[in-house]
Motif scaffolding. Sequence first.
Motif, PDB file in Angstrom:
ATOM      1  N   THR A  10       0.849  -1.191   0.000  1.00  0.00           N
ATOM      2  CA  THR A  10       0.000   0.000   0.000  1.00  0.00           C
ATOM      3  C   THR A  10       0.883   1.239   0.000  1.00  0.00           C
ATOM      4  N   PHE A  11       0.606   2.143  -0.921  1.00  0.00           N
ATOM      5  CA  PHE A  11       1.315   3.420  -0.986  1.00  0.00           C
ATOM      6  C   PHE A  11       0.386   4.513  -0.466  1.00  0.00           C
ATOM      7  N   THR A  12       0.909   5.393   0.378  1.00  0.00           N
ATOM      8  CA  THR A  12       0.116   6.491   0.927  1.00  0.00           C
ATOM      9  C   THR A  12       0.781   7.820   0.630  1.00  0.00           C
ATOM     10  N   SER A  13      -0.051   8.814   0.374  1.00  0.00           N
ATOM     11  CA  SER A  13       0.411  10.185   0.179  1.00  0.00           C
ATOM     12  C   SER A  13      -0.637  11.100   0.800  1.00  0.00           C
ATOM     13  N   ASP A  16      -4.418  10.151   0.761  1.00  0.00           N
ATOM     14  CA  ASP A  16      -4.629   9.216  -0.341  1.00  0.00           C
ATOM     15  C   ASP A  16      -3.928   7.892  -0.053  1.00  0.00           C
ATOM     16  N   GLU A  17      -4.573   6.809  -0.482  1.00  0.00           N
ATOM     17  CA  GLU A  17      -4.030   5.475  -0.265  1.00  0.00           C
ATOM     18  C   GLU A  17      -4.272   4.631  -1.512  1.00  0.00           C
ATOM     19  N   ARG A  19      -3.771   0.726  -2.908  1.00  0.00           N
ATOM     20  CA  ARG A  19      -3.413  -0.677  -2.634  1.00  0.00           C
ATOM     21  C   ARG A  19      -2.897  -1.268  -3.950  1.00  0.00           C
ATOM     22  N   ARG A  22      -2.678  -6.711  -3.690  1.00  0.00           N
ATOM     23  CA  ARG A  22      -3.724  -7.089  -2.730  1.00  0.00           C
ATOM     24  C   ARG A  22      -3.812  -8.612  -2.581  1.00  0.00           C
ATOM     25  N   SER A  58       2.843  -3.979   3.439  1.00  0.00           N
ATOM     26  CA  SER A  58       1.915  -3.639   4.524  1.00  0.00           C
ATOM     27  C   SER A  58       1.321  -4.872   5.187  1.00  0.00           C
TER      28      SER A  58
END
Length: 251
Positions: A10-13, A16-17, A19, A22, A58
Motif C-alpha cells: 500500500t502506498f500512501t500520500s 490518499d491510499e 493498494r 492485494r 503492509s
Amino acid sequence: MLDVRDLEVTFTSGADEVRAVRGVSLTVQKGESYGIVGESGSGKSTVLRAICGLAPTSAGHILLDGKELATPRRPDFYRRVQMVFQDPYASLHPRHTVDAVLSEPLAIHRFDRRDERIAEALSAVGLGQGFRFRYPHQLSGGQRQRVAVARALILEPQILLLDEPTSALDASIQAEVLNLLDRLRAERGLTYVMVSHDLAVISHMCERLMVMEHGLAVEELTRDDLRQRRAGTPYTQRLLKASAGYTREAT
C-alpha cells in the motif's frame, strides 16, 4: 525456494491510499522460471520490488528457503537475489564506466579476485574486455542490458528478478537478450521471476505464470495452458486476444 504469501503493498500520500498489491501469493521452485503478466498498473513490478525490499510491504510474508525475510533486507539476501531493471540506461550510472559498475557490488560484499570476476562476468554475457572501460552512452541498448545482467550475476546469486528486461529494446535485440538469459539459467541453475506484459516472452521463458489485474492475482497458468490459449477468466482471455494482434477485415 521463494514463497510469497498474501502479500499486500500500500502506498500512501497524505490522505490518499493506493493498494498496489492485494493478497498476492506465489511459490517458485528452485531452478524454475516463473512469469508475472498483466497490463500496466496491475502491480506486477511492485511484487518484484517488494520481494527485494524496494516497496513497502503492509501485510503478508515473503520467505526464501522457508525463512521469512527481514526488513530491511540483510546483505546476504543480495548475495542470493539480484534484480535486472526495465531500462538499462536508467539503471546504470551515466558517469561510471562498466568497470566501475561491476566493481561496486564486489567491493560492497568484499569479494576477492575482482579483476578476474569482472572479466568472467563480461565474458558470460558476450562482452569482451574492450567494453570494460566504456561509459553507458558508448553502448547500444542491448549492450547496456548485458552489462546490467553482468552486474546482477557478478555476486553469483541464485535468483534473478527480471522486470521487463527487454521491453526497452528493439525486437531483434530482445531475442538476443532473452536467449542469453535462457542460456545463463541452464548453465548456472538459476531461478527466475520475470515480469512482462508480453505473453510471447513469458511463453518462451517461463514454465508457469501468474496473471495480475488491479493488484490481484486472478489466475495461474502453465506454459502449455498459455500456448493452447486455455484461460479461465475473462481478463486473461482478453489479454490473450490482445496479444494476437490486430487483423484487418476485408470490406
